[in-house]
Design an enzyme around this catalytic site. Sequence first.
Site, PDB file in Angstrom:
ATOM      1  CG  HIS A  69      90.338  19.210  25.105  1.00 35.92           C
ATOM      2  ND1 HIS A  69      90.636  18.062  25.780  1.00 35.92           N
ATOM      3  CD2 HIS A  69      91.461  19.535  24.423  1.00 35.92           C
ATOM      4  CE1 HIS A  69      91.899  17.711  25.539  1.00 35.92           C
ATOM      5  NE2 HIS A  69      92.419  18.592  24.720  1.00 35.92           N
ATOM      6  CG  ASP A 109      80.810  19.068  29.609  1.00 36.82           C
ATOM      7  OD1 ASP A 109      81.916  19.439  29.178  1.00 36.82           O
ATOM      8  OD2 ASP A 109      80.564  18.903  30.821  1.00 36.82           O
TER       9      ASP A 109
HETATM   10  P1  ADQ Z   1      86.233  20.542  31.935  1.00 31.72           P
HETATM   11  O1  ADQ Z   1      85.208  21.513  31.473  1.00 31.72           O
HETATM   12  O2  ADQ Z   1      87.141  21.026  32.983  1.00 31.72           O
HETATM   13  O3  ADQ Z   1      87.100  19.963  30.714  1.00 31.72           O
HETATM   14  P2  ADQ Z   1      85.551  17.721  32.728  1.00 31.72           P
HETATM   15  O4  ADQ Z   1      85.719  16.892  31.525  1.00 31.72           O
HETATM   16  O5  ADQ Z   1      84.400  17.283  33.570  1.00 31.72           O
HETATM   17  O6  ADQ Z   1      85.357  19.268  32.454  1.00 31.72           O
HETATM   18  O7  ADQ Z   1      86.876  17.586  33.574  1.00 31.72           O
HETATM   19  C1  ADQ Z   1      86.967  18.167  34.825  1.00 31.72           C
HETATM   20  C2  ADQ Z   1      88.093  17.494  35.614  1.00 31.72           C
HETATM   21  O8  ADQ Z   1      88.304  18.271  36.798  1.00 31.72           O
HETATM   22  C3  ADQ Z   1      87.736  16.084  36.048  1.00 31.72           C
HETATM   23  O9  ADQ Z   1      88.868  15.257  35.920  1.00 31.72           O
HETATM   24  C4  ADQ Z   1      87.335  16.257  37.510  1.00 31.72           C
HETATM   25  O10 ADQ Z   1      87.646  15.167  38.337  1.00 31.72           O
HETATM   26  C5  ADQ Z   1      88.146  17.453  37.923  1.00 31.72           C
HETATM   27  N1  ADQ Z   1      87.399  18.187  38.976  1.00 31.72           N
HETATM   28  C6  ADQ Z   1      86.208  18.767  38.868  1.00 31.72           C
HETATM   29  N2  ADQ Z   1      85.824  19.286  40.054  1.00 31.72           N
HETATM   30  C7  ADQ Z   1      86.811  18.998  40.923  1.00 31.72           C
HETATM   31  C8  ADQ Z   1      87.003  19.245  42.314  1.00 31.72           C
HETATM   32  N3  ADQ Z   1      86.114  19.875  43.074  1.00 31.72           N
HETATM   33  N4  ADQ Z   1      88.128  18.808  42.860  1.00 31.72           N
HETATM   34  C9  ADQ Z   1      89.037  18.153  42.115  1.00 31.72           C
HETATM   35  N5  ADQ Z   1      88.913  17.875  40.832  1.00 31.72           N
HETATM   36  C10 ADQ Z   1      87.807  18.288  40.229  1.00 31.72           C
HETATM   37  C11 ADQ Z   1      87.169  20.221  29.303  1.00 31.72           C
HETATM   38  C12 ADQ Z   1      85.849  20.113  28.541  1.00 31.72           C
HETATM   39  C13 ADQ Z   1      85.218  18.749  28.788  1.00 31.72           C
HETATM   40  C14 ADQ Z   1      86.208  17.647  28.399  1.00 31.72           C
HETATM   41  C15 ADQ Z   1      87.564  17.872  29.026  1.00 31.72           C
HETATM   42  C16 ADQ Z   1      88.612  16.898  28.490  1.00 31.72           C
HETATM   43  O11 ADQ Z   1      84.955  21.148  28.943  1.00 31.72           O
HETATM   44  O12 ADQ Z   1      84.014  18.601  28.045  1.00 31.72           O
HETATM   45  O13 ADQ Z   1      85.694  16.395  28.841  1.00 31.72           O
HETATM   46  O14 ADQ Z   1      88.036  19.185  28.782  1.00 31.72           O
HETATM   47  O15 ADQ Z   1      88.647  16.893  27.102  1.00 31.72           O
END
Ligand code: ADQ
Length: 478
Positions: free
Chosen positions: A158, A366
Amino acid sequence: MPRLIVVSNRVPPPADKGASAGGLAVALTAALSERGGLWLGWSGETAADDEESVRIKPRVEGNVVFSLVDLSKRDLEEYYSGFANGALWPLLHYRLDLVDFDRRDTSGYFRVNAFFARTLASQLQPDDIIWVQDYHLIPLAAELRAMGVTNRIGFFLHIPWPPPDVFFALPPHRRLLETFSSYDLVGFQTDYDAENFVSCLTREKLGEETGPGRFHAGGREFRIGAFPIGIETKAFAQVATEAANNALVKRTAASLKGRRMIIGVDRLDYSKGIDQRMLAYERYLENNPDAQGEIVYLQVTPKSRSEVPQYADMQREIAETAGRINGAFSDLDWVPIRYVNRTIKRTTLAGLYRLADVGLVTPMRDGMNLVAKEFVAAQDPEDPGVLVLSRFAGAARELEAALLVNPYDLDSTAAAIARAVSMPLEERISRWQTMFAQLAGNDVNRWCEDFLAILEKPTEPPDAVPPKARQPELVKAG
Ligand code: ADQ
């Protein structure tokens, strides 16, 4: 149809359903119930015995078994906080300065992977298809093969994969690389990550490419491909429309008193570039005095991994930056940054995205970044907000109609904010339509189907690889 086995560090808790569950959990649960199967992972709990991780009673929901383990304190420290999040996470995000390497943690990482393999092997049936998720579990297939398991096994990373000169800084890099040949399919978020990975294999002379997306190493041939992960685009758009009636969204809208809103939503992690983003916003306020008092930047950032030492300093620095900027610019009736350290329900989050004029998603690095995709999906098609997106997020490969920025360049990020805030409606609609069409076509279910289709049918052509790289057009300062 063969059973599907998913293995990931965390398994969604039973309550995590409907509006509160993330797209990944929803898509994998859907794939599991379609085929029947098993999801194995850590329960999130520490085992009663400090030294011994244990398998706990499985949870059965319909035709899916959730098989959980409690990890011992020692396993958690070495495997999870140590090797996975203290060494691999910074390394794979190109942060060599933050890598905290320790031989004891490396042993713990391989030991816990062997434990997961033993736990899984006892529950396996001959035709099961196994899909391993993410950097915590890279050696899992090698451990299973050593126990004589011959099932098809796929792996999806991921997070990013860096070029050889970065990856080779990890002392056990070769040992880790060798384990990949036990998989039948290794998937990455973008073609850039897949290319970096192949360079690591070839530079280390671990085997050879036998065709596009095919590699021969360790006496086995395996496939390598890019499978950009998506969200549940249409369902999320629907939730965002309905969220206009959400009480918290209404309260936030009223509190703006007609001011514009910028939104940032991230786990509190150094890879997300939150500090640099605040500095770019400060630069924007300096360069655009008229915006002072007229715009609010809402940064919603739940704390994460606070037990990992590298996170404590970063959390303090970001809080200080927010405090300093607010001290310098605030007025009696206006605060430029609302910095909120909490988790927000997905429905509320969808409504906040839709309320915002600008989505500021500027990670330093990311894998994909689902927030960028959620922001786009949540917009009002007739009056969409503008996405400002780091070129170093995997999402930038698909969302070229965003305002792409280099997050290391504060001036250009500040210029992109200014351009986003004043973008004419026609341009906003045209950019949004291009991005939404891409996200509707490549949603999380498609990601799941594409990966499983190739894992299940080894002769399938590598059609999941996205179009060839084009140079992204970046916003320039001034
Ligand atoms: P993450 O590093 O966690 O994921 P991201 O892809 O942005 O990053 O996903 C975060 C998730 O958490 C999103 O669905 C977002 O809505 C949720 N989130 C963030 N802040 C929040 C808050 N304050 N309240 C509620 N929900 C919140 C890892 C990798 C990424 C990759 C994903 C999926 O680092 O690059 O996109 O896995 O493969």
